[in-house]
Design a protein around this motif. Structure first.
Motif, short mmCIF file in Angstrom:
data_model
loop_
_atom_site.label_atom_id
_atom_site.label_comp_id
_atom_site.label_asym_id
_atom_site.label_seq_id
_atom_site.Cartn_x
_atom_site.Cartn_y
_atom_site.Cartn_z
N MET A 1 0.84 -1.20 0.00
CA MET A 1 0.00 0.00 0.00
C MET A 1 0.88 1.25 0.00
SD MET A 1 -3.14 1.04 2.57
CE MET A 1 -4.20 -0.19 1.83
N LEU A 2 0.51 2.24 -0.80
CA LEU A 2 1.29 3.47 -0.91
C LEU A 2 0.90 4.46 0.18
CD1 LEU A 2 1.05 3.96 -4.79
CD2 LEU A 2 2.96 3.01 -3.50
N ARG A 3 1.91 5.10 0.75
CA ARG A 3 1.67 6.09 1.80
C ARG A 3 1.46 7.46 1.15
NH1 ARG A 3 6.04 3.34 2.88
NH2 ARG A 3 7.40 5.11 2.45
N ALA A 4 0.39 8.13 1.56
CA ALA A 4 0.06 9.43 0.97
C ALA A 4 -0.14 10.48 2.05
CB ALA A 4 -1.20 9.32 0.12
N ILE A 5 0.17 11.74 1.69
CA ILE A 5 -0.01 12.88 2.58
C ILE A 5 -0.79 13.95 1.83
CG2 ILE A 5 1.23 14.85 3.61
CD1 ILE A 5 3.40 12.91 4.45
N ILE A 6 -1.68 14.64 2.55
CA ILE A 6 -2.42 15.77 1.99
C ILE A 6 -1.96 17.03 2.70
CG2 ILE A 6 -4.69 16.83 1.70
CD1 ILE A 6 -5.88 13.98 1.75
N ILE A 7 -1.55 18.04 1.93
CA ILE A 7 -1.14 19.33 2.51
C ILE A 7 -1.98 20.41 1.85
CG2 ILE A 7 0.76 20.92 2.94
CD1 ILE A 7 2.69 18.57 2.52
N ASP A 8 -2.88 21.01 2.63
CA ASP A 8 -3.83 22.00 2.08
C ASP A 8 -4.30 22.87 3.24
OD1 ASP A 8 -5.99 23.40 0.95
OD2 ASP A 8 -6.51 21.73 -0.36
N ASP A 9 -4.29 24.18 3.06
CA ASP A 9 -4.70 25.07 4.15
C ASP A 9 -6.22 25.18 4.29
OD1 ASP A 9 -5.32 28.24 2.87
OD2 ASP A 9 -4.57 26.63 1.60
N GLU A 10 -6.98 24.68 3.32
CA GLU A 10 -8.43 24.76 3.38
C GLU A 10 -9.01 23.48 3.98
OE1 GLU A 10 -9.83 25.50 -0.54
OE2 GLU A 10 -8.88 27.48 -0.68
N PRO A 11 -9.70 23.56 5.14
CA PRO A 11 -10.27 22.36 5.76
C PRO A 11 -11.20 21.59 4.83
CG PRO A 11 -10.35 24.22 7.28
CD PRO A 11 -9.93 24.77 5.95
N ARG A 12 -12.03 22.32 4.08
CA ARG A 12 -12.95 21.64 3.17
C ARG A 12 -12.19 20.91 2.07
NH1 ARG A 12 -18.05 21.24 1.30
NH2 ARG A 12 -18.39 21.31 -0.97
N GLY A 13 -11.14 21.54 1.55
CA GLY A 13 -10.34 20.89 0.51
C GLY A 13 -9.69 19.62 1.01
N ARG A 14 -9.15 19.67 2.23
CA ARG A 14 -8.53 18.48 2.82
C ARG A 14 -9.55 17.36 2.98
NH1 ARG A 14 -6.37 22.45 6.39
NH2 ARG A 14 -7.71 21.70 8.09
N SER A 15 -10.73 17.74 3.51
CA SER A 15 -11.76 16.76 3.80
C SER A 15 -12.29 16.09 2.54
CB SER A 15 -12.91 17.43 4.56
OG SER A 15 -13.96 16.52 4.79
#
Length: 247
Positions: A1-15
């Protein structure tokens, strides 16, 4: 399984991105989520991800500035942005992919499929280019990264004869007689290659003006390329094309 990270200042965008990945990319394990570049750097250092979904414009430090602080980039970067400005599109030459907000599900699925099928060798070459471009500010290396379902090919722009629309894909024809089935539509390549003297002569064709050897007059006419391929010029595009040839 590939490890992924999300970096985004907008809570809605992250969600939203997290939910879409959970539903449509079970092969990805979201190991970290950050709301700014500094948090992102810490999570990258801790979790050593395979993939980073990175917003471009964030308060404090942008996604590009985050990359400049890294000594090595040994993961794939998928830029995610609400902005479609040309200077940001140019980064697609060096990043693995670029998703425009609001995220289109079909485009996300294509990105995930490419992520899962891309080779480590292509990844290494791709991000060596990315790191160089990020540090020097040079996003135009005379090459374009063309993504197909099985690979990413770094192609010299001058080696592209023409591009042809094919449903949601683009057929890219090269001077070595090779053809690449690219997973982006023709409009995206038109935007990316505009500054390299490419011209959309027809709804189906984008040609490299450097390879136009002859124009045959007619209602719209047609062009003969350097490989002797003849392509139709639409009547609507004729005068604009002739003007472009003379510039």
């Amino acid at each position: 399984m590939l490890r992924a990270i999300i970096i985004d200042d907008e809570p809605r965008g992250r969600s939203i991105l997290q939910q879409l990945l959970a539903l449509h990319a079970p092969q990805l394990n979201i190991v970290g989520i950050a709301s700014n570049a500094d948090e992102g750097l810490q999570i990258i250092d801790t979790h050593k991800p395979d993939i980073v979904f990175l917003d471009v414009e964030m308060p404090g430090k942008s996604g590009f500035e985050l990359l400049r602080e890294l000594n090595t980039i040994d993961f794939k970067v998928v830029f995610v942005s609400a902005h479609n400005h040309y200077s940001l599109k140019a980064i697609k030459f060096h990043a693995f992919d670029y998703l425009l907000k609001p995220i289109d599900l079909d485009e996300l699925k294509q990105t995930i499929e490419k992520l899962l099928r891309s080779s480590q060798a292509h990844t290494h070459n791709q991000f060596t280019e990315l790191l160089t471009a990020s540090r020097t500010g040079n996003t135009d290396l005379g090459k374009i990264a063309i993504s197909s379902l099985s690979s990413i090919d770094l192609i010299n722009v001058d080696d592209i004869l023409y591009c042809e629309a094919s449903a949601n894909n683009t057929l890219v024809y090269l001077t070595n007689n090779k053809k690449i089935v690219a997973t982006k539509n023709l409009k995206e390549y038109e935007d990316l290659l505009l500054s390299h003297r490419f011209f959309r002569i027809h709804h189906a064709y984008l040609v490299n003006l450097k390879h136009v050897a002859r124009y045959i007059k007619g209602e719209g006419g047609s062009v003969i390329l350097s490989n002797q391929k003849e392509l139709e010029v639409s009547r609507r595009k004729k005068q604009e094309f002739l003007n472009a040839l003379q510039n």
